[in-house]
Scaffold this active site. Structure first.
Site, PDB file in Angstrom:
ATOM      1  N   CYS A  90      31.277  25.631  31.151  1.00 19.44           N
ATOM      2  CA  CYS A  90      30.738  24.427  31.775  1.00 19.44           C
ATOM      3  C   CYS A  90      31.870  23.411  31.889  1.00 19.44           C
ATOM      4  O   CYS A  90      33.050  23.806  31.897  1.00 19.44           O
ATOM      5  CB  CYS A  90      29.521  23.887  31.012  1.00 19.44           C
ATOM      6  SG  CYS A  90      29.862  23.362  29.318  1.00 19.44           S
TER       7      CYS A  90
ATOM      8  N   ASN B  39      32.256  21.849  27.557  1.00 15.55           N
ATOM      9  CA  ASN B  39      32.070  22.812  26.460  1.00 15.55           C
ATOM     10  C   ASN B  39      31.470  22.145  25.209  1.00 15.55           C
ATOM     11  O   ASN B  39      31.732  22.564  24.088  1.00 15.55           O
ATOM     12  CB  ASN B  39      33.386  23.532  26.111  1.00 15.55           C
ATOM     13  CG  ASN B  39      33.228  24.749  25.196  1.00 15.55           C
ATOM     14  OD1 ASN B  39      34.134  25.090  24.450  1.00 15.55           O
ATOM     15  ND2 ASN B  39      32.093  25.415  25.220  1.00 15.55           N
TER      16      ASN B  39
ATOM     17  N   CYS C 222      27.925  20.607  25.708  1.00 13.46           N
ATOM     18  CA  CYS C 222      26.470  20.544  25.902  1.00 13.46           C
ATOM     19  C   CYS C 222      25.878  21.892  26.313  1.00 13.46           C
ATOM     20  O   CYS C 222      25.091  22.477  25.575  1.00 13.46           O
ATOM     21  CB  CYS C 222      26.101  19.494  26.967  1.00 13.46           C
ATOM     22  SG  CYS C 222      26.611  17.822  26.562  1.00 13.46           S
ATOM     23  N   ARG C 223      26.240  22.406  27.498  1.00 15.23           N
ATOM     24  CA  ARG C 223      25.546  23.570  28.054  1.00 15.23           C
ATOM     25  C   ARG C 223      26.118  24.909  27.601  1.00 15.23           C
ATOM     26  O   ARG C 223      25.376  25.778  27.140  1.00 15.23           O
ATOM     27  CB  ARG C 223      25.550  23.512  29.592  1.00 15.23           C
ATOM     28  CG  ARG C 223      24.732  22.373  30.149  1.00 15.23           C
ATOM     29  CD  ARG C 223      25.054  22.120  31.601  1.00 15.23           C
ATOM     30  NE  ARG C 223      26.415  21.618  31.770  1.00 15.23           N
ATOM     31  CZ  ARG C 223      27.004  21.424  32.932  1.00 15.23           C
ATOM     32  NH1 ARG C 223      26.358  21.719  34.046  1.00 15.23           N
ATOM     33  NH2 ARG C 223      28.223  20.948  33.000  1.00 15.23           N
ATOM     34  N   SER C 224      27.430  25.100  27.758  1.00 10.67           N
ATOM     35  CA  SER C 224      27.971  26.447  27.453  1.00 10.67           C
ATOM     36  C   SER C 224      27.876  26.817  25.972  1.00 10.67           C
ATOM     37  O   SER C 224      27.719  28.007  25.662  1.00 10.67           O
ATOM     38  CB  SER C 224      29.388  26.631  28.005  1.00 10.67           C
ATOM     39  OG  SER C 224      30.296  25.690  27.480  1.00 10.67           O
TER      40      SER C 224
ATOM     41  N   ASP D 208      23.626  19.027  34.224  1.00 12.23           N
ATOM     42  CA  ASP D 208      24.563  18.513  33.231  1.00 12.23           C
ATOM     43  C   ASP D 208      23.862  17.453  32.384  1.00 12.23           C
ATOM     44  O   ASP D 208      23.523  16.379  32.883  1.00 12.23           O
ATOM     45  CB  ASP D 208      25.769  17.902  33.959  1.00 12.23           C
ATOM     46  CG  ASP D 208      26.855  17.467  32.994  1.00 12.23           C
ATOM     47  OD1 ASP D 208      26.573  17.367  31.785  1.00 12.23           O
ATOM     48  OD2 ASP D 208      27.977  17.217  33.461  1.00 12.23           O
TER      49      ASP D 208
HETATM   50  P1  4NP Z   1      28.873  20.029  29.392  1.00  8.96           P
HETATM   51  O1  4NP Z   1      28.562  18.473  29.481  1.00  8.96           O
HETATM   52  O2  4NP Z   1      29.723  20.378  30.574  1.00  8.96           O
HETATM   53  O3  4NP Z   1      27.519  20.667  29.476  1.00  8.96           O
HETATM   54  O4  4NP Z   1      29.560  20.252  28.059  1.00  8.96           O
HETATM   55  C1  4NP Z   1      29.570  17.523  29.669  1.00  8.96           C
HETATM   56  C2  4NP Z   1      30.324  17.100  28.591  1.00  8.96           C
HETATM   57  C3  4NP Z   1      31.286  16.134  28.765  1.00  8.96           C
HETATM   58  C4  4NP Z   1      31.517  15.577  30.017  1.00  8.96           C
HETATM   59  C5  4NP Z   1      30.767  16.017  31.098  1.00  8.96           C
HETATM   60  C6  4NP Z   1      29.799  16.985  30.921  1.00  8.96           C
HETATM   61  N1  4NP Z   1      32.489  14.555  30.183  1.00  8.96           N
HETATM   62  O5  4NP Z   1      32.588  14.011  31.313  1.00  8.96           O
HETATM   63  O6  4NP Z   1      33.232  14.236  29.243  1.00  8.96           O
END
Ligand code: 4NP
Length: 152
Positions: A8, A11, A13-15, A117
C-alpha cells in the site's frame, strides 16, 4: 506460488492487515507460502501499524503489532512470486517502478474496487469495512494460488 508481497502507500494501515490475514489463513491451511508487506512511500519506515489497524485485526484474532513498516524495493519484484497492490495508485506506482508480477487486491472479490485508504479516516469508523474487504479478497486470492492437494 511460494511468496506474496502486499503493498500500500504507507505500510501502516492496509497492507499490514492484508499480511496478517494472509499469514493467519496460510497457517490455518497448513500451507508454506511466505507473506510480507511494504509501502511505496518512505514516511513511516520502522513504525508499527496504526493503532486502528492493530485493533481491528485483534478484534478478529490476529496480532499485527510486531509488523514494522518498510519501503518496497526493486529487488522485491524478483524476490516475491506475486505483488499485490491495495489500490490503483499503488498499482500504477509499482508498474512505473518496473513490477510485472502485479495484481490488485480488489480484483479478487470487489470488482476491481480499491481498498480505501483509511489514513485520513476519522477515528475507528471505516476500519471494519477495510478489514472485511481485505479479508474477503485475501481469501479469494489464496484460493486461486493454493496448490491442488496431492492425490493418494
Ligand atoms: P496505508 O495508509 O497506505 O494504508 O498504510 C497510509 C499511511 C500513511 C500515509 C498515507 C496512507 N501518509 O500519507 O503518510
Amino acid at each position: 506460488m511460494n511468496s506474496i508481497l502486499f503493498v500500500c502507500l504507507g505500510n501502516i494501515c492496509r497492507s499490514p492487515i492484508a499480511e496478517g490475514v494472509a499469514r493467519s489463513l496460510i497457517e490455518e491451511g497448513g500451507h508454506s507460502i511466505t507473506v510480507d508487506s511494504a509501502g511505496t512511500g518512505h514516511w513511516h519506515v520502522g513504525e508499527a501499524p496504526c493503532k486502528h489497524s492493530i485493533t481491528v485485526a485483534r478484534n478478529h484474532g490476529i496480532d499485527i503489532s510486531p509488523i514494522r513498516a518498510r519501503q518496497v524495493k526493486k529487488a522485491d519484484f524478483h524476490a516475491f512470486d506475486l505483488i499485490v497492490a491495495l489500490d490503483q495508485c499503488n498499482y500504477n506506482d509499482l508498474k512505473t517502478l518496473g513490477c510485472k508480477n502485479l495484481v490488485k487486491l480488489g480484483d479478487y472479490g470487489y470488482g476491481g474496487e480499491d481498498v480505501p485508504d483509511p489514513y485520513f479516516f476519522e477515528g475507528f469508523e471505516g476500519f471494519e469495512h477495510v478489514y472485511t474487504m481485505i479479508e474477503s479478497c485475501v481469501n479469494r486470492l489464496l484460493d486461486s494460488v493454493r496448490p491442488e492437494p496431492v492425490e493418494g
